[in-house]
Design an enzyme around this catalytic site. Structure first.
Site, PDB file in Angstrom:
ATOM      1  N   ARG A 235       0.855  -1.164  -0.053  1.00  0.00           N
ATOM      2  CA  ARG A 235      -0.055  -0.151   0.133  1.00  0.00           C
ATOM      3  C   ARG A 235       0.853   1.270  -0.160  1.00  0.00           C
ATOM      4  O   ARG A 235       1.941   1.530   0.689  1.00  0.00           O
ATOM      5  CB  ARG A 235      -0.922   0.142   1.316  1.00  0.00           C
ATOM      6  CG  ARG A 235      -1.847  -1.162   1.315  1.00  0.00           C
ATOM      7  CD  ARG A 235      -2.911  -0.818   0.554  1.00  0.00           C
ATOM      8  NE  ARG A 235      -4.226  -1.822   0.674  1.00  0.00           N
ATOM      9  CZ  ARG A 235      -4.265  -3.154   0.031  1.00  0.00           C
ATOM     10  NH1 ARG A 235      -3.366  -3.380  -0.805  1.00  0.00           N
ATOM     11  NH2 ARG A 235      -5.209  -3.878   0.142  1.00  0.00           N
ATOM     12  N   GLU A 264      -2.155   8.166  -5.842  1.00  0.00           N
ATOM     13  CA  GLU A 264      -1.816   7.681  -7.201  1.00  0.00           C
ATOM     14  C   GLU A 264      -2.847   8.418  -8.184  1.00  0.00           C
ATOM     15  O   GLU A 264      -3.915   8.504  -7.787  1.00  0.00           O
ATOM     16  CB  GLU A 264      -2.051   6.248  -7.435  1.00  0.00           C
ATOM     17  CG  GLU A 264      -0.909   5.404  -6.658  1.00  0.00           C
ATOM     18  CD  GLU A 264      -1.126   4.105  -6.630  1.00  0.00           C
ATOM     19  OE1 GLU A 264      -2.330   3.340  -7.189  1.00  0.00           O
ATOM     20  OE2 GLU A 264      -0.399   3.221  -6.145  1.00  0.00           O
ATOM     21  N   HIS A 282       1.746   0.748 -10.191  1.00  0.00           N
ATOM     22  CA  HIS A 282       0.767   0.004  -9.776  1.00  0.00           C
ATOM     23  C   HIS A 282       0.206  -1.231 -10.496  1.00  0.00           C
ATOM     24  O   HIS A 282      -0.882  -1.536 -10.824  1.00  0.00           O
ATOM     25  CB  HIS A 282      -0.481   0.830  -9.013  1.00  0.00           C
ATOM     26  CG  HIS A 282      -1.059   0.115  -8.035  1.00  0.00           C
ATOM     27  ND1 HIS A 282      -1.843   0.784  -7.030  1.00  0.00           N
ATOM     28  CD2 HIS A 282      -1.403  -1.125  -7.619  1.00  0.00           C
ATOM     29  CE1 HIS A 282      -2.500  -0.052  -6.131  1.00  0.00           C
ATOM     30  NE2 HIS A 282      -2.070  -1.289  -6.664  1.00  0.00           N
TER      31      HIS A 282
END
Length: 317
Positions: A235, A264, A282
């Site tokens: 995370r 993000e 990601h």
């Protein structure tokens, strides 16, 4: 009549989309021009939601879907879903737990090796023609060996164990921290994160830790030290990003490999500009194999819930 399914995130596997369309009346919310009007028209008759771990679904939207029978998360993150509310409502929430493990562990080691061996900087050196201008070996700084590094793993769940198995094949001594020691894990448990960082050459974040925030801060990075590396495939918010930026800029850590970030897709400019930081968008689970397996799990959850069964993968039982 087909069940009405609300899809909040795209699914990139054509075969999964084709099966969804064949089985259900699928509404792609991310393509809807007027979301409010759509909810007014269809909210009361929507029976299933497909979402992503990052997107989740707000309680406000859940309250506008009274006929809902399942929330199927195409991912593993649950922090963007009000699980307590869903549990009280008797609403199954499923996630694709287990499907991502191998890919995430692969990328964790890939990021660490890339950071240790300066793979991205070396690629640019060759690609931009610098090797022809500076052919001497000394033009590229020496890198750090990965094999045999002391690895500290934060979170010894599915991904942490998969990372440990891979690192062990490289001769890496492994220690870990978690909420408590695990009897079935052969590696050394260290209760304090700062102590684990102090005793590690690389710290790999694998914890789900939906409620944790900023646990890797200046003190942890200081303990990791100027020869230490940080890898995050868990995370983004587990890391205090301003502290990480400061540590990278000052050379207080050797480098980092990051797949996740606090805000993000916005990544701090100093991290984007550093040759000692290897970045991904990601994408730890972004392989055809894993995304297909995730889609299959979503389809199974929908089928079970819409047939009146409780999906075995439900996180709200």
């Amino acid at each position: 009549m087909k069940h009405k399914v609300l899809q909040l995130n795209p699914i990139l596997i054509p075969e999964i989309n084709e099966r969804l369309q064949a089985l259900y009346e699928v509404h792609r919310y991310f393509e809807v021009a007027d979301p409010e009007a759509w909810l007014e028209a269809h909210g009361a008759t929507t029976q299933a939601v497909i979402t992503g771990g990052h997107t989740g679904i707000s309680r406000q939207m859940l309250e506008r879907l009274p006929a809902l029978k399942v929330v199927a998360i195409n991912g593993v993150g649950t922090d963007a879903v009000d699980l307590a509310y869903c549990r009280a409502r008797g609403l199954p929430v499923t996630a694709t737990l287990g499907a991502l493990t191998e890919d995430v562990a692969d990328l964790a080691l890939g990021l660490l090796i890339a950071a240790c061996r300066n793979l991205c900087a070396g690629d640019r050196f060759v690609r931009e023609g610098q090797w022809e201008l500076f052919p001497q070996p000394s033009a590229i700084p020496l890198a750090r060996r990965f094999s045999g590094m002391r690895l500290g793993i934060v979170g010894m769940g599915r991904v942490g164990r998969a990372v440990a198995a891979r690192a062990a094949a490289f001769g890496c001594p492994i220690a870990y921290t978690d909420l408590q020691p695990m009897a079935d894990v052969p590696h050394r448990f260290v209760a304090e994160l700062v102590q684990l960082a102090r005793e590690s050459d690389a710290l790999v974040l694998c914890a789900a830790a939906d409620k944790a925030e900023g646990i890797v801060d200046a003190a942890v990075l200081e303990a990791l030290g100027p020869r230490g590396f940080l890898v995050n495939v868990a995370r983004g918010r587990l890391v205090n990003e301003p502290d990480l930026v400061a540590a990278v800029e000052a050379g207080r850590i050797a480098g980092a490999g990051l797949d996740v970030f606090v805000d993000e897709p916005r990544v701090p400019a100093p991290l984007r500009g550093s040759d000692r930081v290897t970045l991904q968008a990601h994408r730890a689970s972004a392989t055809w194999e894993t995304r297909t397996a995730m889609g299959e799990m979503v389809l199974a959850s929908l089928s079970q819930a819409l047939c009146g069964e409780r999906p075995p993968m439900s996180l709200t039982t």
